[in-house]
Design a protein around this motif. Structure first.
Motif, PDB file in Angstrom:
ATOM      1  N   LEU A 142       0.787  -1.228   0.000  1.00  0.00           N
ATOM      2  CA  LEU A 142       0.000   0.000   0.000  1.00  0.00           C
ATOM      3  C   LEU A 142       0.825   1.287   0.000  1.00  0.00           C
ATOM      4  O   LEU A 142       0.515   2.203  -0.764  1.00  0.00           O
ATOM      5  CB  LEU A 142      -1.003  -0.022   1.152  1.00  0.00           C
ATOM      6  CG  LEU A 142      -2.029  -1.160   1.084  1.00  0.00           C
ATOM      7  CD1 LEU A 142      -2.972  -1.097   2.272  1.00  0.00           C
ATOM      8  CD2 LEU A 142      -2.789  -1.151  -0.220  1.00  0.00           C
ATOM      9  N   PRO A 143       1.877   1.433   0.817  1.00  0.00           N
ATOM     10  CA  PRO A 143       2.664   2.669   0.743  1.00  0.00           C
ATOM     11  C   PRO A 143       3.287   2.902  -0.636  1.00  0.00           C
ATOM     12  O   PRO A 143       3.311   4.028  -1.136  1.00  0.00           O
ATOM     13  CB  PRO A 143       3.738   2.481   1.811  1.00  0.00           C
ATOM     14  CG  PRO A 143       3.100   1.561   2.806  1.00  0.00           C
ATOM     15  CD  PRO A 143       2.296   0.609   1.958  1.00  0.00           C
ATOM     16  N   ARG A 144       3.749   1.836  -1.289  1.00  0.00           N
ATOM     17  CA  ARG A 144       4.337   1.984  -2.620  1.00  0.00           C
ATOM     18  C   ARG A 144       3.267   2.357  -3.644  1.00  0.00           C
ATOM     19  O   ARG A 144       3.484   3.190  -4.522  1.00  0.00           O
ATOM     20  CB  ARG A 144       5.050   0.696  -3.017  1.00  0.00           C
ATOM     21  CG  ARG A 144       5.914   0.848  -4.237  1.00  0.00           C
ATOM     22  CD  ARG A 144       6.768  -0.360  -4.555  1.00  0.00           C
ATOM     23  NE  ARG A 144       6.341  -1.592  -3.917  1.00  0.00           N
ATOM     24  CZ  ARG A 144       7.138  -2.429  -3.270  1.00  0.00           C
ATOM     25  NH1 ARG A 144       8.418  -2.183  -3.172  1.00  0.00           N
ATOM     26  NH2 ARG A 144       6.684  -3.540  -2.731  1.00  0.00           N
ATOM     27  N   LEU A 145       2.091   1.759  -3.533  1.00  0.00           N
ATOM     28  CA  LEU A 145       0.975   2.087  -4.422  1.00  0.00           C
ATOM     29  C   LEU A 145       0.573   3.549  -4.261  1.00  0.00           C
ATOM     30  O   LEU A 145       0.369   4.264  -5.240  1.00  0.00           O
ATOM     31  CB  LEU A 145      -0.211   1.168  -4.120  1.00  0.00           C
ATOM     32  CG  LEU A 145      -1.449   1.322  -4.982  1.00  0.00           C
ATOM     33  CD1 LEU A 145      -1.144   0.962  -6.431  1.00  0.00           C
ATOM     34  CD2 LEU A 145      -2.565   0.433  -4.457  1.00  0.00           C
ATOM     35  N   ALA A 146       0.490   4.012  -3.017  1.00  0.00           N
ATOM     36  CA  ALA A 146       0.126   5.407  -2.748  1.00  0.00           C
ATOM     37  C   ALA A 146       1.193   6.371  -3.258  1.00  0.00           C
ATOM     38  O   ALA A 146       0.880   7.443  -3.771  1.00  0.00           O
ATOM     39  CB  ALA A 146      -0.084   5.607  -1.255  1.00  0.00           C
ATOM     40  N   ALA A 147       2.471   5.989  -3.148  1.00  0.00           N
ATOM     41  CA  ALA A 147       3.574   6.867  -3.569  1.00  0.00           C
ATOM     42  C   ALA A 147       3.583   7.110  -5.075  1.00  0.00           C
ATOM     43  O   ALA A 147       4.135   8.095  -5.538  1.00  0.00           O
ATOM     44  CB  ALA A 147       4.912   6.279  -3.125  1.00  0.00           C
ATOM     45  N   HIS A 204      -9.432   3.233  -0.417  1.00  0.00           N
ATOM     46  CA  HIS A 204      -8.496   4.093  -1.137  1.00  0.00           C
ATOM     47  C   HIS A 204      -7.281   4.329  -0.254  1.00  0.00           C
ATOM     48  O   HIS A 204      -7.404   4.403   0.973  1.00  0.00           O
ATOM     49  CB  HIS A 204      -9.153   5.439  -1.474  1.00  0.00           C
ATOM     50  CG  HIS A 204     -10.287   5.324  -2.420  1.00  0.00           C
ATOM     51  ND1 HIS A 204     -11.554   4.919  -2.027  1.00  0.00           N
ATOM     52  CD2 HIS A 204     -10.359   5.537  -3.745  1.00  0.00           C
ATOM     53  CE1 HIS A 204     -12.348   4.910  -3.074  1.00  0.00           C
ATOM     54  NE2 HIS A 204     -11.650   5.270  -4.132  1.00  0.00           N
ATOM     55  N   VAL A 205      -6.133   4.469  -0.868  1.00  0.00           N
ATOM     56  CA  VAL A 205      -4.901   4.728  -0.142  1.00  0.00           C
ATOM     57  C   VAL A 205      -4.316   6.045  -0.649  1.00  0.00           C
ATOM     58  O   VAL A 205      -4.516   6.415  -1.809  1.00  0.00           O
ATOM     59  CB  VAL A 205      -3.904   3.537  -0.299  1.00  0.00           C
ATOM     60  CG1 VAL A 205      -3.434   3.382  -1.721  1.00  0.00           C
ATOM     61  CG2 VAL A 205      -2.755   3.640   0.663  1.00  0.00           C
ATOM     62  N   LEU A 206      -3.625   6.772   0.234  1.00  0.00           N
ATOM     63  CA  LEU A 206      -3.123   8.107  -0.094  1.00  0.00           C
ATOM     64  C   LEU A 206      -1.777   8.340   0.576  1.00  0.00           C
ATOM     65  O   LEU A 206      -1.629   8.092   1.784  1.00  0.00           O
ATOM     66  CB  LEU A 206      -4.118   9.165   0.407  1.00  0.00           C
ATOM     67  CG  LEU A 206      -3.683  10.618   0.386  1.00  0.00           C
ATOM     68  CD1 LEU A 206      -3.766  11.174  -1.032  1.00  0.00           C
ATOM     69  CD2 LEU A 206      -4.557  11.444   1.310  1.00  0.00           C
ATOM     70  N   GLN A 207      -0.803   8.791  -0.205  1.00  0.00           N
ATOM     71  CA  GLN A 207       0.445   9.291   0.387  1.00  0.00           C
ATOM     72  C   GLN A 207       0.260  10.794   0.539  1.00  0.00           C
ATOM     73  O   GLN A 207       0.125  11.515  -0.454  1.00  0.00           O
ATOM     74  CB  GLN A 207       1.653   9.000  -0.498  1.00  0.00           C
ATOM     75  CG  GLN A 207       2.937   9.517   0.121  1.00  0.00           C
ATOM     76  CD  GLN A 207       4.138   9.323  -0.776  1.00  0.00           C
ATOM     77  OE1 GLN A 207       4.073   9.541  -1.973  1.00  0.00           O
ATOM     78  NE2 GLN A 207       5.243   8.907  -0.188  1.00  0.00           N
ATOM     79  N   LEU A 208       0.221  11.266   1.762  1.00  0.00           N
ATOM     80  CA  LEU A 208      -0.067  12.663   2.068  1.00  0.00           C
ATOM     81  C   LEU A 208       1.233  13.419   2.323  1.00  0.00           C
ATOM     82  O   LEU A 208       1.970  13.095   3.257  1.00  0.00           O
ATOM     83  CB  LEU A 208      -0.974  12.715   3.307  1.00  0.00           C
ATOM     84  CG  LEU A 208      -1.524  14.059   3.721  1.00  0.00           C
ATOM     85  CD1 LEU A 208      -2.412  14.652   2.630  1.00  0.00           C
ATOM     86  CD2 LEU A 208      -2.311  13.914   5.019  1.00  0.00           C
ATOM     87  N   THR A 209       1.504  14.415   1.473  1.00  0.00           N
ATOM     88  CA  THR A 209       2.722  15.213   1.634  1.00  0.00           C
ATOM     89  C   THR A 209       2.422  16.672   1.955  1.00  0.00           C
ATOM     90  O   THR A 209       3.329  17.433   2.255  1.00  0.00           O
ATOM     91  CB  THR A 209       3.591  15.166   0.362  1.00  0.00           C
ATOM     92  OG1 THR A 209       2.870  15.772  -0.712  1.00  0.00           O
ATOM     93  CG2 THR A 209       3.971  13.742   0.007  1.00  0.00           C
ATOM     94  N   GLY A 216       6.904  15.515   7.110  1.00  0.00           N
ATOM     95  CA  GLY A 216       7.181  14.970   5.782  1.00  0.00           C
ATOM     96  C   GLY A 216       5.967  14.376   5.104  1.00  0.00           C
ATOM     97  O   GLY A 216       5.309  15.033   4.336  1.00  0.00           O
ATOM     98  N   GLU A 217       5.665  13.133   5.425  1.00  0.00           N
ATOM     99  CA  GLU A 217       4.552  12.474   4.744  1.00  0.00           C
ATOM    100  C   GLU A 217       3.924  11.423   5.650  1.00  0.00           C
ATOM    101  O   GLU A 217       4.507  10.991   6.638  1.00  0.00           O
ATOM    102  CB  GLU A 217       5.020  11.816   3.455  1.00  0.00           C
ATOM    103  CG  GLU A 217       6.012  10.702   3.674  1.00  0.00           C
ATOM    104  CD  GLU A 217       6.561  10.140   2.372  1.00  0.00           C
ATOM    105  OE1 GLU A 217       6.576   8.906   2.249  1.00  0.00           O
ATOM    106  OE2 GLU A 217       6.962  10.934   1.510  1.00  0.00           O
ATOM    107  N   ALA A 218       2.718  11.032   5.268  1.00  0.00           N
ATOM    108  CA  ALA A 218       1.995   9.964   5.950  1.00  0.00           C
ATOM    109  C   ALA A 218       1.223   9.198   4.886  1.00  0.00           C
ATOM    110  O   ALA A 218       0.915   9.734   3.826  1.00  0.00           O
ATOM    111  CB  ALA A 218       1.039  10.538   6.994  1.00  0.00           C
ATOM    112  N   VAL A 219       0.915   7.938   5.164  1.00  0.00           N
ATOM    113  CA  VAL A 219       0.101   7.129   4.256  1.00  0.00           C
ATOM    114  C   VAL A 219      -1.182   6.765   4.985  1.00  0.00           C
ATOM    115  O   VAL A 219      -1.141   6.248   6.110  1.00  0.00           O
ATOM    116  CB  VAL A 219       0.844   5.861   3.779  1.00  0.00           C
ATOM    117  CG1 VAL A 219      -0.061   5.009   2.896  1.00  0.00           C
ATOM    118  CG2 VAL A 219       2.111   6.242   3.027  1.00  0.00           C
TER     119      VAL A 219
END
Length: 104
Positions: free
Chosen positions: A9-14, A33-38, A93-96
């Motif tokens: 999931l983190p790689r998919l979101a990235a 749904h998955v989201l990498q939040l920056t 930085g970021e969160a997933v």
């Protein structure tokens, strides 16, 4: 016969930072749904009967109505009722995030 392939999931979101990426639903009546939040995520409206937001990595502040807020760290989740409008900001930085609604 091999089973289904796992999703990272983190790689998919990235692959699409700051954009919700839909996960395959299979036979379940669930929307995930998955989201990498920056950066700050603007207002999100909870649909249907409500939804869960799970922090997969990092740390995020969820802003809720009436000045309420909460902090989610990796592995923590919150159930949000239908109609709530929320926003999120990554703490460093970021969160997933994983957003899930519907029934299994």
């Amino acid at each position: 016969m091999p089973g289904p392939a796992p999703l990272h999931l983190p790689r998919l979101a990235a692959a699409q930072s700051d954009t919700w990426v839909a996960l395959p639903a299979g036979e379940a009546l669930v929307s995930q749904h998955v989201l990498q939040l920056t950066r700050k995520l603007p207002g999100q409206q909870v649909q249907g009967a409500g939804e869960w937001v799970l922090c997969l990595s990092g740390e995020v502040v969820i802003d809720l109505p009436a000045g309420q807020w909460l902090r989610l760290q990796a592995g923590e989740t919150v159930a949000l009722p239908a109609g709530v409008v929320w926003s999120a900001v990554p703490m460093s930085g970021e969160a997933v995030l994983l957003r899930s609604s519907g029934t299994l």
